[in-house]
Scaffold this motif. Structure first.
Motif, PDB file in Angstrom:
ATOM      1  N   SER A   1      28.114 -11.713  64.164  1.00  0.00           N
ATOM      2  CA  SER A   1      29.538 -11.892  63.865  1.00  0.00           C
ATOM      3  C   SER A   1      29.829 -11.617  62.398  1.00  0.00           C
ATOM      4  O   SER A   1      30.988 -11.471  62.002  1.00  0.00           O
ATOM      5  N   LEU A   2      28.778 -11.524  61.582  1.00  0.00           N
ATOM      6  CA  LEU A   2      28.930 -11.254  60.155  1.00  0.00           C
ATOM      7  C   LEU A   2      28.769  -9.755  59.888  1.00  0.00           C
ATOM      8  O   LEU A   2      27.790  -9.145  60.336  1.00  0.00           O
ATOM      9  N   PRO A   3      29.698  -9.160  59.146  1.00  0.00           N
ATOM     10  CA  PRO A   3      29.605  -7.714  58.878  1.00  0.00           C
ATOM     11  C   PRO A   3      28.309  -7.299  58.205  1.00  0.00           C
ATOM     12  O   PRO A   3      27.754  -6.237  58.520  1.00  0.00           O
ATOM     13  N   SER A   4      27.805  -8.122  57.283  1.00  0.00           N
ATOM     14  CA  SER A   4      26.581  -7.746  56.567  1.00  0.00           C
ATOM     15  C   SER A   4      25.382  -7.678  57.502  1.00  0.00           C
ATOM     16  O   SER A   4      24.471  -6.860  57.299  1.00  0.00           O
ATOM     17  N   ASN A   5      25.378  -8.508  58.538  1.00  0.00           N
ATOM     18  CA  ASN A   5      24.266  -8.482  59.493  1.00  0.00           C
ATOM     19  C   ASN A   5      24.345  -7.269  60.414  1.00  0.00           C
ATOM     20  O   ASN A   5      23.321  -6.733  60.833  1.00  0.00           O
ATOM     21  N   ARG A   6      25.555  -6.852  60.722  1.00  0.00           N
ATOM     22  CA  ARG A   6      25.697  -5.609  61.489  1.00  0.00           C
ATOM     23  C   ARG A   6      25.306  -4.412  60.630  1.00  0.00           C
ATOM     24  O   ARG A   6      24.714  -3.443  61.114  1.00  0.00           O
ATOM     25  N   LEU A   7      25.607  -4.512  59.338  1.00  0.00           N
ATOM     26  CA  LEU A   7      25.289  -3.420  58.415  1.00  0.00           C
ATOM     27  C   LEU A   7      23.794  -3.174  58.324  1.00  0.00           C
ATOM     28  O   LEU A   7      23.353  -2.021  58.296  1.00  0.00           O
ATOM     29  N   VAL A   8      23.006  -4.245  58.293  1.00  0.00           N
ATOM     30  CA  VAL A   8      21.567  -4.056  58.101  1.00  0.00           C
ATOM     31  C   VAL A   8      20.952  -3.353  59.305  1.00  0.00           C
ATOM     32  O   VAL A   8      20.048  -2.513  59.154  1.00  0.00           O
ATOM     33  N   VAL A   9      21.434  -3.654  60.506  1.00  0.00           N
ATOM     34  CA  VAL A   9      20.905  -2.983  61.693  1.00  0.00           C
ATOM     35  C   VAL A   9      21.274  -1.502  61.662  1.00  0.00           C
ATOM     36  O   VAL A   9      20.428  -0.626  61.907  1.00  0.00           O
ATOM     37  N   ALA A  10      22.526  -1.215  61.339  1.00  0.00           N
ATOM     38  CA  ALA A  10      22.955   0.177  61.249  1.00  0.00           C
ATOM     39  C   ALA A  10      22.214   0.906  60.138  1.00  0.00           C
ATOM     40  O   ALA A  10      21.777   2.056  60.312  1.00  0.00           O
ATOM     41  N   GLY A  11      22.050   0.242  58.983  1.00  0.00           N
ATOM     42  CA  GLY A  11      21.366   0.869  57.856  1.00  0.00           C
ATOM     43  C   GLY A  11      19.912   1.154  58.154  1.00  0.00           C
ATOM     44  O   GLY A  11      19.381   2.224  57.790  1.00  0.00           O
ATOM     45  N   ALA A  12      19.245   0.233  58.825  1.00  0.00           N
ATOM     46  CA  ALA A  12      17.852   0.457  59.187  1.00  0.00           C
ATOM     47  C   ALA A  12      17.726   1.608  60.175  1.00  0.00           C
ATOM     48  O   ALA A  12      16.812   2.437  60.072  1.00  0.00           O
ATOM     49  N   ALA A  13      18.658   1.665  61.133  1.00  0.00           N
ATOM     50  CA  ALA A  13      18.623   2.755  62.118  1.00  0.00           C
ATOM     51  C   ALA A  13      18.844   4.111  61.445  1.00  0.00           C
ATOM     52  O   ALA A  13      18.148   5.096  61.749  1.00  0.00           O
ATOM     53  N   VAL A  14      19.791   4.178  60.516  1.00  0.00           N
ATOM     54  CA  VAL A  14      20.050   5.426  59.787  1.00  0.00           C
ATOM     55  C   VAL A  14      18.825   5.821  58.963  1.00  0.00           C
ATOM     56  O   VAL A  14      18.470   7.011  58.873  1.00  0.00           O
ATOM     57  N   SER A  15      18.166   4.822  58.358  1.00  0.00           N
ATOM     58  CA  SER A  15      16.966   5.099  57.558  1.00  0.00           C
ATOM     59  C   SER A  15      15.859   5.690  58.421  1.00  0.00           C
ATOM     60  O   SER A  15      15.166   6.641  58.019  1.00  0.00           O
ATOM     61  N   ILE A  16      15.683   5.143  59.613  1.00  0.00           N
ATOM     62  CA  ILE A  16      14.663   5.664  60.528  1.00  0.00           C
ATOM     63  C   ILE A  16      14.993   7.097  60.925  1.00  0.00           C
ATOM     64  O   ILE A  16      14.125   7.986  60.930  1.00  0.00           O
ATOM     65  N   LEU A  17      16.251   7.340  61.254  1.00  0.00           N
ATOM     66  CA  LEU A  17      16.672   8.692  61.648  1.00  0.00           C
ATOM     67  C   LEU A  17      16.477   9.680  60.505  1.00  0.00           C
ATOM     68  O   LEU A  17      15.975  10.804  60.714  1.00  0.00           O
ATOM     69  N   ALA A  18      16.843   9.266  59.286  1.00  0.00           N
ATOM     70  CA  ALA A  18      16.677  10.146  58.131  1.00  0.00           C
ATOM     71  C   ALA A  18      15.209  10.476  57.903  1.00  0.00           C
ATOM     72  O   ALA A  18      14.849  11.617  57.574  1.00  0.00           O
ATOM     73  N   ALA A  19      14.341   9.483  58.094  1.00  0.00           N
ATOM     74  CA  ALA A  19      12.914   9.718  57.913  1.00  0.00           C
ATOM     75  C   ALA A  19      12.370  10.684  58.963  1.00  0.00           C
ATOM     76  O   ALA A  19      11.580  11.582  58.657  1.00  0.00           O
ATOM     77  N   ARG A  20      12.806  10.534  60.201  1.00  0.00           N
ATOM     78  CA  ARG A  20      12.360  11.439  61.255  1.00  0.00           C
ATOM     79  C   ARG A  20      12.835  12.873  60.994  1.00  0.00           C
ATOM     80  O   ARG A  20      12.078  13.840  61.149  1.00  0.00           O
ATOM     81  N   LEU A  21      14.097  13.004  60.576  1.00  0.00           N
ATOM     82  CA  LEU A  21      14.643  14.334  60.321  1.00  0.00           C
ATOM     83  C   LEU A  21      13.968  15.008  59.129  1.00  0.00           C
ATOM     84  O   LEU A  21      13.958  16.244  59.030  1.00  0.00           O
ATOM     85  N   SER A  22      13.411  14.190  58.218  1.00  0.00           N
ATOM     86  CA  SER A  22      12.729  14.758  57.053  1.00  0.00           C
ATOM     87  C   SER A  22      11.249  15.008  57.312  1.00  0.00           C
ATOM     88  O   SER A  22      10.515  15.397  56.397  1.00  0.00           O
ATOM     89  N   GLY A  23      10.808  14.797  58.556  1.00  0.00           N
ATOM     90  CA  GLY A  23       9.441  15.151  58.915  1.00  0.00           C
ATOM     91  C   GLY A  23       8.458  14.011  59.012  1.00  0.00           C
ATOM     92  O   GLY A  23       7.275  14.239  59.287  1.00  0.00           O
ATOM     93  N   HIS A  24       8.896  12.776  58.824  1.00  0.00           N
ATOM     94  CA  HIS A  24       7.998  11.630  58.948  1.00  0.00           C
ATOM     95  C   HIS A  24       7.649  11.376  60.413  1.00  0.00           C
ATOM     96  O   HIS A  24       8.451  11.624  61.314  1.00  0.00           O
ATOM     97  N   SER A  25       6.445  10.860  60.631  1.00  0.00           N
ATOM     98  CA  SER A  25       6.067  10.435  61.976  1.00  0.00           C
ATOM     99  C   SER A  25       6.889   9.209  62.371  1.00  0.00           C
ATOM    100  O   SER A  25       7.540   8.583  61.527  1.00  0.00           O
ATOM    101  N   TRP A  26       6.839   8.872  63.664  1.00  0.00           N
ATOM    102  CA  TRP A  26       7.569   7.682  64.107  1.00  0.00           C
ATOM    103  C   TRP A  26       7.064   6.432  63.401  1.00  0.00           C
ATOM    104  O   TRP A  26       7.851   5.559  63.016  1.00  0.00           O
ATOM    105  N   THR A  27       5.762   6.321  63.201  1.00  0.00           N
ATOM    106  CA  THR A  27       5.202   5.147  62.519  1.00  0.00           C
ATOM    107  C   THR A  27       5.722   5.051  61.103  1.00  0.00           C
ATOM    108  O   THR A  27       6.152   3.978  60.634  1.00  0.00           O
TER     109      THR A  27
END
Length: 264
Positions: free
Chosen positions: A18-44
């Motif tokens: 219910s807190l915006p900052s807590n929703r932000l961290v989930v979205a931010g972590a997901a974007v970080s994972i996607l950015a890492a994959r697109l830049s050639g990082h393995s899933w791990t």
């Protein structure tokens, strides 16, 4: 506040969506994972980048409970450091975060016996994986907590037991250092003067109808600075990059003009 039906623990802080900052961290972590994959990082490796962002956000919430915006700033800094220099040791990062949480008492619960076991386990695993500085943080946090005469006080005996776990011999090398991680740690230490100044806290603990103790928050910031200094000396900054990102974000927030931040 956290539901009172949850088991007593000084470490558990479930995300409240219910807190915006807590929703932000989930979205931010997901974007970080996607950015890492697109830049050639393995899933791990990509998951490690996302975890770094989450750890940076979480550390900032302990260091600066009144200001979720600093956590929002710490997340991309920590993710960028992991993206460019490699992800941290996540278990050791959790060890650092747990130490900060126990000392800051943001949950509003004194450490339970199970918490002490968890802290010792995290310290021991950090030591076994060669992250010596991170391994020492839980014991140091409990030792500092034992000096506070409040309802959230830790014990010296527990601090000693957790510190002993941090002395386990390493079975492999730690994550080491990186230029960006070094730079974040140095930058955070560069704002240590403003970061370590006393500051009022207006946020309530999760599980107790009382404000997060301001002096505990100050001690937590001092512990963070000491940890970063030790990490630079021992060249263990890569795993400490999320902590450095959090400390830097808080320091910069406090260094901004009073008219903009509304804080001294």
């Amino acid at each position: 506040m956290t539901s009172p039906t949850l088991p007593a623990s000084a470490l558990a802080r479930p995300l409240d969506f219910s807190l915006p900052s807590n929703r932000l961290v989930v979205a931010g972590a997901a974007v970080s994972i996607l950015a890492a994959r697109l830049s050639g990082h393995s899933w791990t490796s990509a998951l490690g980048v996302g975890a770094a962002g989450f750890l940076g956000w979480s550390a900032a919430r302990e260091l600066d409970p009144d200001h979720p915006d600093t956590a929002g700033a710490a997340l991309p800094l920590a993710a960028l450091a992991a993206l460019a220099g490699g992800p941290p040791n996540v278990l050791a990062g959790l060890s650092v975060l747990s130490g900060l949480r126990v000392l800051a008492a943001t949950v509003g619960q004194a450490p339970t016996p199970l918490d002490v076991v968890a802290l010792a386990g995290q310290a021991g695993l950090s030591a076994l994986t060669g992250e010596w500085v991170a391994a020492l943080v839980p014991g140091a946090a409990l030792a500092l907590s034992s000096t506070r005469a409040d309802a959230f006080r830790g014990s010296e005996r527990d601090a000693g037991l957790v510190a002993l776990a941090a002395l386990l011999p390493g079975v492999r090398r730690g994550q080491g250092r990186g230029p960006l991680a070094d730079g974040l740690a140095l930058a955070a230490l560069g704002v240590s003067g403003v970061l370590s100044r006393p500051e009022a806290v207006a946020t309530e603990c999760d599980r107790a109808p009382t404000l997060v103790p301001a002096e505990r928050v100050r001690l937590t910031r001092l512990l963070a600075l000491g940890t970063l200094g030790a990490g630079l000396v021992t060249r263990e900054t890569r795993t400490l990059a999320p902590l450095a990102s959090a400390a830097l974000a808080v320091g910069l927030r406090r260094a901004l003009p009073r008219a903009r931040t509304g804080q001294g």
